[in-house]
Every structure is written in C-alpha cells, then in structure tokens.
Design a protein around this motif. Structure first.
Motif, PDB file in Angstrom:
ATOM      1  N   ALA A   1       0.823  -1.209   0.000  1.00  0.00           N
ATOM      2  CA  ALA A   1       0.000   0.000   0.000  1.00  0.00           C
ATOM      3  C   ALA A   1       0.856   1.258   0.000  1.00  0.00           C
ATOM      4  O   ALA A   1       0.357   2.356  -0.272  1.00  0.00           O
ATOM      5  CB  ALA A   1      -0.920  -0.008   1.223  1.00  0.00           C
ATOM      6  N   ARG A   2       2.151   1.112   0.285  1.00  0.00           N
ATOM      7  CA  ARG A   2       3.052   2.273   0.267  1.00  0.00           C
ATOM      8  C   ARG A   2       3.374   2.699  -1.155  1.00  0.00           C
ATOM      9  O   ARG A   2       3.873   3.802  -1.370  1.00  0.00           O
ATOM     10  CB  ARG A   2       4.361   1.937   1.001  1.00  0.00           C
ATOM     11  N   ILE A   3       3.126   1.832  -2.127  1.00  0.00           N
ATOM     12  CA  ILE A   3       3.458   2.138  -3.523  1.00  0.00           C
ATOM     13  C   ILE A   3       2.194   2.568  -4.251  1.00  0.00           C
ATOM     14  O   ILE A   3       1.246   1.804  -4.380  1.00  0.00           O
ATOM     15  CB  ILE A   3       4.092   0.922  -4.218  1.00  0.00           C
ATOM     16  N   ARG A   4       2.195   3.797  -4.753  1.00  0.00           N
ATOM     17  CA  ARG A   4       1.049   4.325  -5.477  1.00  0.00           C
ATOM     18  C   ARG A   4       1.388   4.444  -6.955  1.00  0.00           C
ATOM     19  O   ARG A   4       2.480   4.819  -7.322  1.00  0.00           O
ATOM     20  CB  ARG A   4       0.657   5.697  -4.920  1.00  0.00           C
ATOM     21  N   GLY A   5       0.413   4.160  -7.773  1.00  0.00           N
ATOM     22  CA  GLY A   5       0.612   4.219  -9.216  1.00  0.00           C
ATOM     23  C   GLY A   5       0.573   2.827  -9.813  1.00  0.00           C
ATOM     24  O   GLY A   5       0.191   1.854  -9.156  1.00  0.00           O
ATOM     25  N   PRO A   6       0.929   2.699 -11.099  1.00  0.00           N
ATOM     26  CA  PRO A   6       1.627   3.720 -11.874  1.00  0.00           C
ATOM     27  C   PRO A   6       0.711   4.737 -12.534  1.00  0.00           C
ATOM     28  O   PRO A   6      -0.419   4.427 -12.873  1.00  0.00           O
ATOM     29  CB  PRO A   6       2.341   2.900 -12.949  1.00  0.00           C
ATOM     30  N   VAL A   7       1.242   5.952 -12.692  1.00  0.00           N
ATOM     31  CA  VAL A   7       0.696   6.919 -13.633  1.00  0.00           C
ATOM     32  C   VAL A   7       1.501   6.746 -14.917  1.00  0.00           C
ATOM     33  O   VAL A   7       2.718   6.887 -14.920  1.00  0.00           O
ATOM     34  CB  VAL A   7       0.827   8.359 -13.097  1.00  0.00           C
ATOM     35  N   ILE A   8       0.818   6.394 -15.985  1.00  0.00           N
ATOM     36  CA  ILE A   8       1.509   6.056 -17.237  1.00  0.00           C
ATOM     37  C   ILE A   8       1.597   7.299 -18.115  1.00  0.00           C
ATOM     38  O   ILE A   8       0.575   7.889 -18.478  1.00  0.00           O
ATOM     39  CB  ILE A   8       0.802   4.908 -17.965  1.00  0.00           C
ATOM     40  N   VAL A   9       2.831   7.683 -18.437  1.00  0.00           N
ATOM     41  CA  VAL A   9       3.094   8.881 -19.239  1.00  0.00           C
ATOM     42  C   VAL A   9       3.756   8.439 -20.546  1.00  0.00           C
ATOM     43  O   VAL A   9       4.924   8.051 -20.563  1.00  0.00           O
ATOM     44  CB  VAL A   9       4.006   9.866 -18.487  1.00  0.00           C
ATOM     45  N   SER A  10       2.990   8.469 -21.620  1.00  0.00           N
ATOM     46  CA  SER A  10       3.547   8.118 -22.930  1.00  0.00           C
ATOM     47  C   SER A  10       4.434   9.252 -23.423  1.00  0.00           C
ATOM     48  O   SER A  10       4.220  10.423 -23.084  1.00  0.00           O
ATOM     49  CB  SER A  10       2.426   7.868 -23.937  1.00  0.00           C
ATOM     50  N   TRP A  11       5.446   8.901 -24.233  1.00  0.00           N
ATOM     51  CA  TRP A  11       6.321   9.943 -24.761  1.00  0.00           C
ATOM     52  C   TRP A  11       6.679   9.667 -26.213  1.00  0.00           C
ATOM     53  O   TRP A  11       6.567   8.545 -26.706  1.00  0.00           O
ATOM     54  CB  TRP A  11       7.583  10.095 -23.906  1.00  0.00           C
ATOM     55  N   SER A  12       7.103  10.717 -26.883  1.00  0.00           N
ATOM     56  CA  SER A  12       7.592  10.614 -28.254  1.00  0.00           C
ATOM     57  C   SER A  12       8.770  11.573 -28.397  1.00  0.00           C
ATOM     58  O   SER A  12       8.989  12.451 -27.554  1.00  0.00           O
ATOM     59  CB  SER A  12       6.485  10.962 -29.257  1.00  0.00           C
ATOM     60  N   GLY A  13       9.526  11.408 -29.473  1.00  0.00           N
ATOM     61  CA  GLY A  13      10.662  12.288 -29.710  1.00  0.00           C
ATOM     62  C   GLY A  13      11.981  11.573 -29.535  1.00  0.00           C
ATOM     63  O   GLY A  13      12.042  10.349 -29.359  1.00  0.00           O
TER      64      GLY A  13
END
Length: 275
Positions: A165-177
C-alpha cells in the motif's frame, strides 16, 4: 469483505440501483462524444457487482463537502485514486449524465462537475472500485452519484498495484521524440503526482520503457529510455517535485506486458511513501 462506504449524511438518497455486469464501463480519462459514440483514452470494462446511489445534497451542505467525505473514506481504506477531473476537464456533463450513468438528474453545467475513480483492496483481498461524480444543476440543486463495485482478482486496473500500500501508481506517461521529448502528461496526472509526492520522505520512481526498433541496438534503446527519464524529471521539477526525490529506473525494451495500456514508449511513474 469490507463494509461499503455509507452515504453522505447531509444528503437524501434519491435512488439505489443494483449493478451486475460482465463488462461494466469505467472511465479513467475525460469523456468525449464523437458521432454518438463515447470516446475516452482510458476505459476499462471489468466484470463487477455492486450498487449505484443517487444522492441529493441538502441545501445547507455542498457537493464539495460530499466529495471530501468520500475522499476521506477512501483514504481510510488506503485507496488509490485512479483518475480525477474537475469542471470542463471532465468533458460534457450531458454525456456523463445520459450516456455514462444513465441518470438525467446528473445533467448540469460543465464547469460545475467533478469525477473520481478509485480502487482499494480490503483485508480479505477483495478488489473494490469506487466512482464518485458530483454536479450542480441549473436550478442550483446539487447531486452526487456513487458506484461501489467489487470485481474479480484477475481484473486489470491501470494505476492500481496489488503490492504494498506504500506504492502508489503507476501513472503512465507516454512519450515521443528523441533529441527533445513530448509527454502525454495532462493536468489530472500532474495534480495526482503532486499530491502523492508532497508526503514527507516520498520517492518518485520513473520506470522508463522503450520499444526496440528493427534497426536499433539495445544500447541505443536503453539510452533513449534514460534520456526520456531525465527529461521527465526536469518537467516534474518545474511542477514542484524535488530532483532529490526522483529515482530513474531504466528498463528499456527488457520487460513486456500483455496489458494494452502498458505498451509503447512510456514512463510509468510510481510514488513510494515512507514506512
């Protein structure tokens, strides 16, 4: 199994609807309607059972107080907020009311609405999903729609980890470049990470993944993942996340997932709190 969250006490229960579905639509991103079709970048359809409740907030209370009540109850259950939006960032209230929740009394002004989706596991290991939508109608009456659902242990819920419970996420952030990087990092994700990382002693893990190109060496793919993580760390710093909190984890193409939401060039951001 954990007891459900009691209805907000300063509201009247207008409707209670049983929910049982093998494919219940839950939105984890803003909603759009295109050619009479519901569009959202992140939708899950787990098998669920539970209940939906329509509440009318008393005139001496407010929907913001109701929202805070449910957030406090979720916090007591160590829930993870999967998605949250406010006002026009959520999309059109008409779509939420009539297409998502099928309840016309939830139709209000787009600027006067908010939505959140959360998940938690109880002490028996049962996964619970909670949706809370609040809105102010044109006649200034305020309503809350709450869904409390349970789903099977094999359900895939982006943003919810079955681990500590101490680990929150993931928030997934896609990227390009390549030389410069563009991140799919919206306001809701930014607010979520700011809230999590504000806890004293928290650390922010940037798990950086890349796709291995047909003509690309492993070393090059790993280097791109490293550069993307460094670039996102700089961006996070501008929104208040200290560089000392950030721990890059360079994975590159080494790990693959079947989950369609965890594909492509991306950084999965997790926040680890202090014991």
């Amino acid at each position: 199994m954990a007891a459900p969250i009691e209805p907000y006490e300063r509201a009247s229960l207008e409707l209670e609807r049983p929910i049982q579905s093998s494919s219940h639509r839950i939105l984890l991103s803003p909603v759009r309607e295109v050619n009479d079709e519901i569009r959202s970048e992140s939708i899950i359809r787990p098998a669920v059972e539970g209940v939906g409740q329509l509440l009318q907030v008393n005139r001496d209370a407010s929907r913001s107080a109701a929202r805070k009540y449910y957030l406090d109850q979720l916090d007591e259950r160590n829930a993870v907020i999967l998605f949250r939006c406010t006002g026009r960032d959520c999309g059109r209230s008409n779509v939420w009311a009539n297409q998502i929740f099928n309840e016309a009394r939830l139709y209000g002004r787009d600027i006067n609405q908010d939505y959140l989706a959360a998940a938690y596991k109880d002490t028996d290991g049962v996964l619970h999903l909670v949706l809370v939508y609040t809105v102010t109608r044109g006649n200034q009456r305020e309503y809350v729609w709450v869904e409390q659902l349970t789903t099977g242990p094999d359900a895939v819920v982006p943003g919810f980890s079955t681990g500590s419970a101490r680990i929150r996420g993931p928030v997934i952030v896609s990227w390009s470049g390549g030389v410069t990087f563009q991140f799919d990092y919206d306001a809701a994700a930014r607010r979520q990470l700011q809230e999590w990382s504000a806890e004293p002693g928290s650390q922010v893990l940037l798990n950086s993944y890349t796709v291995l190109g047909d003509d690309q060496s492993l070393a090059d793919a790993m280097d791109r993942a490293r550069q993307a993580a460094d670039s996102l760390a700089t961006l996070l710093g501008k929104s208040g996340v200290s560089r000392e909190q950030i721990v890059p984890v360079i994975i590159g193409p080494a790990v693959r997932f079947e989950d369609p939401s965890r594909q492509g060039n991306r950084i999965e951001v997790k926040v680890v709190s202090q014991p």
